[in-house]
Design a protein around this motif. Structure first.
Motif, PDB file in Angstrom:
ATOM      1  N   LEU A 115      -0.775  -2.958   1.078  1.00  0.00           N
ATOM      2  CA  LEU A 115      -0.994  -4.040   1.753  1.00  0.00           C
ATOM      3  C   LEU A 115      -0.403  -5.249   1.367  1.00  0.00           C
ATOM      4  O   LEU A 115      -0.133  -6.064   2.440  1.00  0.00           O
ATOM      5  CB  LEU A 115      -2.747  -4.216   1.234  1.00  0.00           C
ATOM      6  N   ALA A 116       0.066  -5.452   0.079  1.00  0.00           N
ATOM      7  CA  ALA A 116       0.659  -6.540  -0.098  1.00  0.00           C
ATOM      8  C   ALA A 116       2.115  -6.749   0.578  1.00  0.00           C
ATOM      9  O   ALA A 116       2.578  -7.924   1.079  1.00  0.00           O
ATOM     10  CB  ALA A 116       0.879  -6.927  -1.610  1.00  0.00           C
ATOM     11  N   LEU A 117       2.727  -5.557   0.528  1.00  0.00           N
ATOM     12  CA  LEU A 117       4.088  -5.669   1.247  1.00  0.00           C
ATOM     13  C   LEU A 117       3.986  -5.879   2.876  1.00  0.00           C
ATOM     14  O   LEU A 117       4.673  -6.491   3.323  1.00  0.00           O
ATOM     15  CB  LEU A 117       4.612  -4.127   1.011  1.00  0.00           C
ATOM     16  N   ALA A 171       1.617  -7.397   4.235  1.00  0.00           N
ATOM     17  CA  ALA A 171       1.311  -8.807   4.438  1.00  0.00           C
ATOM     18  C   ALA A 171       2.368  -9.728   4.047  1.00  0.00           C
ATOM     19  O   ALA A 171       2.535 -10.904   4.908  1.00  0.00           O
ATOM     20  CB  ALA A 171       0.193  -9.567   3.261  1.00  0.00           C
ATOM     21  N   ARG A 172       3.423  -9.196   3.268  1.00  0.00           N
ATOM     22  CA  ARG A 172       4.643 -10.034   2.973  1.00  0.00           C
ATOM     23  C   ARG A 172       5.609 -10.024   4.212  1.00  0.00           C
ATOM     24  O   ARG A 172       6.333 -10.757   4.608  1.00  0.00           O
ATOM     25  CB  ARG A 172       5.443  -9.346   1.766  1.00  0.00           C
ATOM     26  N   ARG A 173       5.474  -8.745   4.778  1.00  0.00           N
ATOM     27  CA  ARG A 173       6.566  -8.586   5.994  1.00  0.00           C
ATOM     28  C   ARG A 173       6.274  -9.321   7.013  1.00  0.00           C
ATOM     29  O   ARG A 173       7.059  -9.813   7.971  1.00  0.00           O
ATOM     30  CB  ARG A 173       6.805  -6.981   6.196  1.00  0.00           C
ATOM     31  N   ARG A 174       4.837  -9.062   7.456  1.00  0.00           N
ATOM     32  CA  ARG A 174       4.334  -9.562   8.514  1.00  0.00           C
ATOM     33  C   ARG A 174       3.321 -10.715   8.365  1.00  0.00           C
ATOM     34  O   ARG A 174       2.206 -10.541   7.841  1.00  0.00           O
ATOM     35  CB  ARG A 174       3.356  -8.376   9.472  1.00  0.00           C
ATOM     36  N   ARG A 175       3.885 -11.967   8.404  1.00  0.00           N
ATOM     37  CA  ARG A 175       3.042 -13.293   7.948  1.00  0.00           C
ATOM     38  C   ARG A 175       1.618 -13.321   8.406  1.00  0.00           C
ATOM     39  O   ARG A 175       0.853 -13.781   7.977  1.00  0.00           O
ATOM     40  CB  ARG A 175       4.025 -14.321   8.287  1.00  0.00           C
ATOM     41  N   ARG A 176       1.597 -12.859   9.875  1.00  0.00           N
ATOM     42  CA  ARG A 176       0.244 -13.114  10.520  1.00  0.00           C
ATOM     43  C   ARG A 176      -0.865 -12.105   9.749  1.00  0.00           C
ATOM     44  O   ARG A 176      -1.953 -12.370   9.837  1.00  0.00           O
ATOM     45  CB  ARG A 176       0.428 -12.514  11.978  1.00  0.00           C
ATOM     46  N   ALA A 177      -0.327 -10.939   9.066  1.00  0.00           N
ATOM     47  CA  ALA A 177      -1.335 -10.056   8.517  1.00  0.00           C
ATOM     48  C   ALA A 177      -1.698 -10.632   7.103  1.00  0.00           C
ATOM     49  O   ALA A 177      -2.694 -10.203   6.712  1.00  0.00           O
ATOM     50  CB  ALA A 177      -0.596  -8.769   8.247  1.00  0.00           C
ATOM     51  N   GLY A 186      -3.102 -13.404   5.946  1.00  0.00           N
ATOM     52  CA  GLY A 186      -4.311 -14.227   6.125  1.00  0.00           C
ATOM     53  C   GLY A 186      -5.655 -13.260   6.305  1.00  0.00           C
ATOM     54  O   GLY A 186      -6.635 -12.984   5.329  1.00  0.00           O
ATOM     55  N   PRO A 187      -5.466 -12.198   7.250  1.00  0.00           N
ATOM     56  CA  PRO A 187      -6.590 -11.276   7.280  1.00  0.00           C
ATOM     57  C   PRO A 187      -6.513 -10.453   5.908  1.00  0.00           C
ATOM     58  O   PRO A 187      -7.643 -10.052   5.548  1.00  0.00           O
ATOM     59  CB  PRO A 187      -6.204 -10.333   8.533  1.00  0.00           C
ATOM     60  N   VAL A 188      -5.421 -10.063   5.425  1.00  0.00           N
ATOM     61  CA  VAL A 188      -5.724  -9.027   4.347  1.00  0.00           C
ATOM     62  C   VAL A 188      -6.167  -9.877   3.278  1.00  0.00           C
ATOM     63  O   VAL A 188      -7.060  -9.431   2.434  1.00  0.00           O
ATOM     64  CB  VAL A 188      -4.386  -8.586   3.847  1.00  0.00           C
ATOM     65  N   LEU A 189      -5.933 -10.964   2.811  1.00  0.00           N
ATOM     66  CA  LEU A 189      -6.397 -11.810   1.779  1.00  0.00           C
ATOM     67  C   LEU A 189      -8.028 -12.041   2.118  1.00  0.00           C
ATOM     68  O   LEU A 189      -8.682 -12.043   1.199  1.00  0.00           O
ATOM     69  CB  LEU A 189      -5.608 -13.182   1.583  1.00  0.00           C
ATOM     70  N   GLY A 190      -8.031 -12.250   3.359  1.00  0.00           N
ATOM     71  CA  GLY A 190      -9.534 -12.678   3.501  1.00  0.00           C
ATOM     72  C   GLY A 190     -10.522 -11.541   3.330  1.00  0.00           C
ATOM     73  O   GLY A 190     -11.719 -11.785   2.874  1.00  0.00           O
ATOM     74  N   VAL A 191     -10.123 -10.195   3.819  1.00  0.00           N
ATOM     75  CA  VAL A 191     -11.006  -9.262   3.833  1.00  0.00           C
ATOM     76  C   VAL A 191     -11.174  -8.784   2.409  1.00  0.00           C
ATOM     77  O   VAL A 191     -12.206  -8.425   1.985  1.00  0.00           O
ATOM     78  CB  VAL A 191     -10.275  -7.813   4.668  1.00  0.00           C
ATOM     79  N   VAL A 246      -3.716  -7.831  -4.823  1.00  0.00           N
ATOM     80  CA  VAL A 246      -2.804  -8.038  -3.753  1.00  0.00           C
ATOM     81  C   VAL A 246      -2.669  -9.488  -3.662  1.00  0.00           C
ATOM     82  O   VAL A 246      -1.305  -9.830  -3.540  1.00  0.00           O
ATOM     83  CB  VAL A 246      -3.816  -7.800  -2.396  1.00  0.00           C
ATOM     84  N   ARG A 247      -3.317 -10.251  -4.128  1.00  0.00           N
ATOM     85  CA  ARG A 247      -3.123 -11.966  -4.157  1.00  0.00           C
ATOM     86  C   ARG A 247      -1.872 -12.106  -5.311  1.00  0.00           C
ATOM     87  O   ARG A 247      -1.129 -13.008  -5.061  1.00  0.00           O
ATOM     88  CB  ARG A 247      -4.472 -12.716  -4.586  1.00  0.00           C
ATOM     89  N   ASN A 248      -2.031 -11.672  -6.583  1.00  0.00           N
ATOM     90  CA  ASN A 248      -0.971 -11.762  -7.504  1.00  0.00           C
ATOM     91  C   ASN A 248       0.240 -11.003  -7.092  1.00  0.00           C
ATOM     92  O   ASN A 248       1.360 -11.674  -7.283  1.00  0.00           O
ATOM     93  CB  ASN A 248      -1.549 -11.220  -8.767  1.00  0.00           C
TER      94      ASN A 248
END
Length: 226
Positions: free
Chosen positions: A52-54, A56-62, A64-69, A109-111
């Motif tokens: 999930l972190a990778l 979110a890192r590769r696709r910046r648009r993802a 926000g939703p990953v961290l939000g969920v 994920v956040r860290n």
């Protein structure tokens, strides 16, 4: 008739050596279950959090939703979380593990994202100049440099998980929480205190072990701390 002066169990004292000697097997089984639930939850949490972190890192648009969920999942009360997962897993240890995995995601994920984001751009450019492709750059440069932040998140998640395992007592799979829960119902002081202290000791031991692993995996950070 009053209890004998040396019978701390009969007097229902908080600190009682007789409880430790007479309930060794029960305590050992509870500790083992507690460690199993904690270890499985953290391992599966990492297995889900890293991709999930990778992503979110590769696709910046993802991001926000990953961290939000994951943040929303962390705010769900444990009783509500178990109720939502109950139709899928039933009254089993898997129910507890699944809930704890979901709770760990926001910290992991956040860290990990914070660690990856803190890698200096000049280091990335230098690695690319040396011929590093995306995969090699990630594995050999970015992930190692992100380890301190990632390990900090893992340490917090570990301590949090050790504590949250006890809530599994409501479905009969709470490790030491089972003893705390039954002890509270019967007002068995020695059992409540002993199980609670063991939970704290497990959390401290887990944190120290992960700190030691972090120091071994990131030797370049030792000089900064001095």
């Amino acid at each position: 008739m009053s209890a004998p002066p040396d019978d701390c169990l009969a007097r229902n004292e908080w600190i009682c050596g007789d409880y430790l000697s007479s309930r060794r097997e029960i305590l050992a089984d509870a500790v083992v279950q507690h460690l199993q639930l904690t270890g499985a939850s953290l391992a599966l949490g990492l297995a889900v959090a890293v991709p999930l972190a990778l992503l979110a890192r590769r696709r910046r648009r993802a991001a926000g939703p990953v961290l939000g969920v994951t943040t929303v999942l962390y705010t769900i009360p444990a009783l509500a979380m178990f109720s939502l997962l109950l139709p899928v897993y039933g009254l089993s240890a898997s129910l507890v593990v699944a809930g704890l995995v979901l709770y760990s995601l926001t910290l992991l994920v956040r860290n990990l994202l914070a660690g990856l984001g803190a890698v200096p751009d000049d280091i990335r450019r230098a690695a690319r100049g040396l011929g590093y492709g995306p995969t090699r750059l990630l594995l050999a440069v970015e992930l190692p440099l992100a380890l301190p932040a990632a390990m900090a998140g893992l340490r917090i998640a570990a301590v949090s998980t050790v504590s949250l395992v006890t809530i599994g007592a409501i479905v009969g799979h709470g490790g030491l929480g089972n003893l705390i829960y039954s002890g509270m119902n019967t007002y068995f002081k020695a059992q409540v205190l002993t199980a609670s202290v063991l939970c704290v000791l497990i959390a401290v031991a887990a944190d120290l072990l992960l700190l030691g692993a972090q120091r071994l995996l990131t030797p370049w950070t030792r000089g900064r701390a001095r």
